[in-house]
Design a protein around this motif. Structure first.
Motif, mmCIF file in Angstrom:
data_model
loop_
_atom_site.group_PDB
_atom_site.id
_atom_site.type_symbol
_atom_site.label_atom_id
_atom_site.label_comp_id
_atom_site.label_asym_id
_atom_site.label_seq_id
_atom_site.Cartn_x
_atom_site.Cartn_y
_atom_site.Cartn_z
ATOM 1 N N SER A 1 0.829 -1.207 0.000
ATOM 2 C CA SER A 1 0.000 0.000 0.000
ATOM 3 C C SER A 1 0.861 1.253 0.000
ATOM 4 O O SER A 1 0.564 2.233 -0.682
ATOM 5 C CB SER A 1 -0.914 0.011 1.235
ATOM 6 N N ILE A 2 1.952 1.221 0.783
ATOM 7 C CA ILE A 2 2.892 2.334 0.875
ATOM 8 C C ILE A 2 4.303 1.763 0.897
ATOM 9 O O ILE A 2 4.576 0.747 1.540
ATOM 10 C CB ILE A 2 2.657 3.179 2.155
ATOM 11 N N LEU A 3 5.206 2.436 0.209
ATOM 12 C CA LEU A 3 6.626 2.113 0.256
ATOM 13 C C LEU A 3 7.336 3.251 0.984
ATOM 14 O O LEU A 3 7.217 4.414 0.589
ATOM 15 C CB LEU A 3 7.191 1.953 -1.153
ATOM 16 N N VAL A 4 8.031 2.928 2.049
ATOM 17 C CA VAL A 4 8.738 3.918 2.852
ATOM 18 C C VAL A 4 10.215 3.880 2.467
ATOM 19 O O VAL A 4 10.856 2.830 2.560
ATOM 20 C CB VAL A 4 8.571 3.637 4.358
ATOM 21 N N ALA A 5 10.744 5.009 2.039
ATOM 22 C CA ALA A 5 12.164 5.111 1.707
ATOM 23 C C ALA A 5 12.878 5.871 2.812
ATOM 24 O O ALA A 5 12.384 6.901 3.281
ATOM 25 C CB ALA A 5 12.348 5.835 0.372
ATOM 26 N N VAL A 6 14.051 5.389 3.229
ATOM 27 C CA VAL A 6 14.738 6.012 4.355
ATOM 28 C C VAL A 6 15.472 7.291 3.967
ATOM 29 O O VAL A 6 15.965 8.014 4.837
ATOM 30 C CB VAL A 6 15.719 5.035 5.026
#
Length: 364
Positions: free
Chosen positions: A141-146
């Motif tokens: 649903s969501i991709l979190v990039a650091v």
């Protein structure tokens, strides 16, 4: 409270304190740590749930080959989480099939090598990594990039830009800075792998009169010990240490060095957690303009940055700070303020919970 399964197939390497710190800081969501196999490390807990005794387990092999596992399906059914949060793209793919089959929304954090080295691998391995990565891009649903650099890498491999959010993981911010003698001039904390640039640091230290401490393990540790001896660098190698001891080592050092670089196989950092941990303790940072580091270290205000693999510039920056206590104090004070304002794990985890709320709201 809503429940989130925090998934890491190897639960959990000592170098991944950022996963523990982030989930432990959640306040509106209850984390349940779920993994495929247990890793013996200082971060392991008896409450961690693991599914397989070893990587040779037939069901784990099935999971790695086909992305399906009855044991994983049963574990998700038993926990009944509102959300799954997987760390690293490869682990996201491992759980994405069962997450989709059970109707549980998925958030995946992308950290670095999962969108740099792995999909760029040659041959069949690279083809498989790219296929799995694009599959999890579609299922999450969501991709979190650091970091923003990691966000752009993910988009370059086919992620929908609207799905990819930059979110800095955050670190604990101590209430005060420990007051005590400085045992070392320069601290290095990280795994001994090519992208960390330990050999560049040793070459720079060989031109200085400085005491250095190296914390961490990895495949290049023995080689780096040999290099230090050959170059006659005053270096102490402590190996892997628990998080609280790492903090004590940092507090006993004048500055942190993080000479990260892109490895020959394309492996890159996301945003090294130790950089922000050092800033939170009031240490200035000498580092490189690599990946997400400039998102944390303000060059000329909280530390000094140089180009990757530029050993002369690295040595010059180390020398400048070691020779100027007032500049170290100024950078350290500014760095601690920046860490508190932008990287406090409590505040960052609350922002992550907003993402969780958004995803589960979409689900409803």
């Amino acid at each position: 409270m809503r429940k989130v399964v925090v998934w890491r197939s190897a639960m959990i390497p000592a170098s991944e304190t950022f996963i523990r710190n982030q989930a432990d800081a959640l306040s509106r969501w209850t984390p349940v740590y779920l993994g495929a196999t247990k890793t013996r490390s200082t971060l392991a807990r008896d409450t961690d749930i693991t599914l397989f005794r070893s990587q040779r387990d037939p069901d784990f092999l099935r999971l790695r080959l086909f992305g399906s596992s009855p044991a994983l399906r049963r574990a998700l059914a038993a926990q009944q989480p509102d959300l799954v949060h997987a760390h690293f793209g490869g682990d996201g793919w491992l759980i994405s099939g069962e997450s989709a089959r059970t109707g549980i929304p998925l958030v995946v954090t992308l950290h670095g090598h999962d969108v740099t080295r792995q999909p760029a691998s040659p041959g069949a391995k690279g083809i498989r990594h790219r296929h799995n990565l694009r599959t999890v891009f579609g299922r999450a649903s969501i991709l979190v990039a650091v970091s923003e650099v990691i966000r752009q890498r993910a988009i370059g491999w086919g992620a929908d830009p609207a799905k990819v959010r930059v979110h800095h993981t955050g670190v604990p911010i101590p209430a005060g800075i420990p007051d005590g003698p400085k045992r070392w001039d320069v601290a290095f904390v990280g795994r001994f792998v090519e992208k960390k640039g330990a050999d560049d640091l040793l070459a720079a230290l060989a031109t200085l009169d400085a005491k250095a401490v190296f914390v961490g393990d990895g495949p290049l540790l023995a080689e780096m010990r040999d290099v230090a001896r050959e170059l006659r660098v005053d270096a102490t190698f402590l190996g892997a240490r628990p998080a609280d001891e790492v903090y004590r080592v940092l507090a006993s050092s004048r500055l942190l060095a993080a000479p990260s670089r892109t490895a020959a196989d394309g492996d890159s950092e996301g945003l090294p957690t130790t950089v922000v941990e050092a800033m939170a303790l009031g240490l200035p940072v000498v580092a490189t303009r690599h990946s997400g580091i400039p998102e944390a270290v303000a060059d000329g205000r909280t530390g000094l940055l140089s180009d990757e693999r530029d050993r002369e510039a690295l040595a010059a920056n180390l020398r400048k700070l070691l020779d100027d206590p007032d500049l170290r104090t100024s950078f350290g004070t500014a760095g601690r303020a920046r860490a508190g304002a932008e990287f406090d794990v409590v505040a960052q985890s609350r922002r992550l919970e907003d993402v969780y709320d958004e995803v589960t709201g979409q689900r409803e």
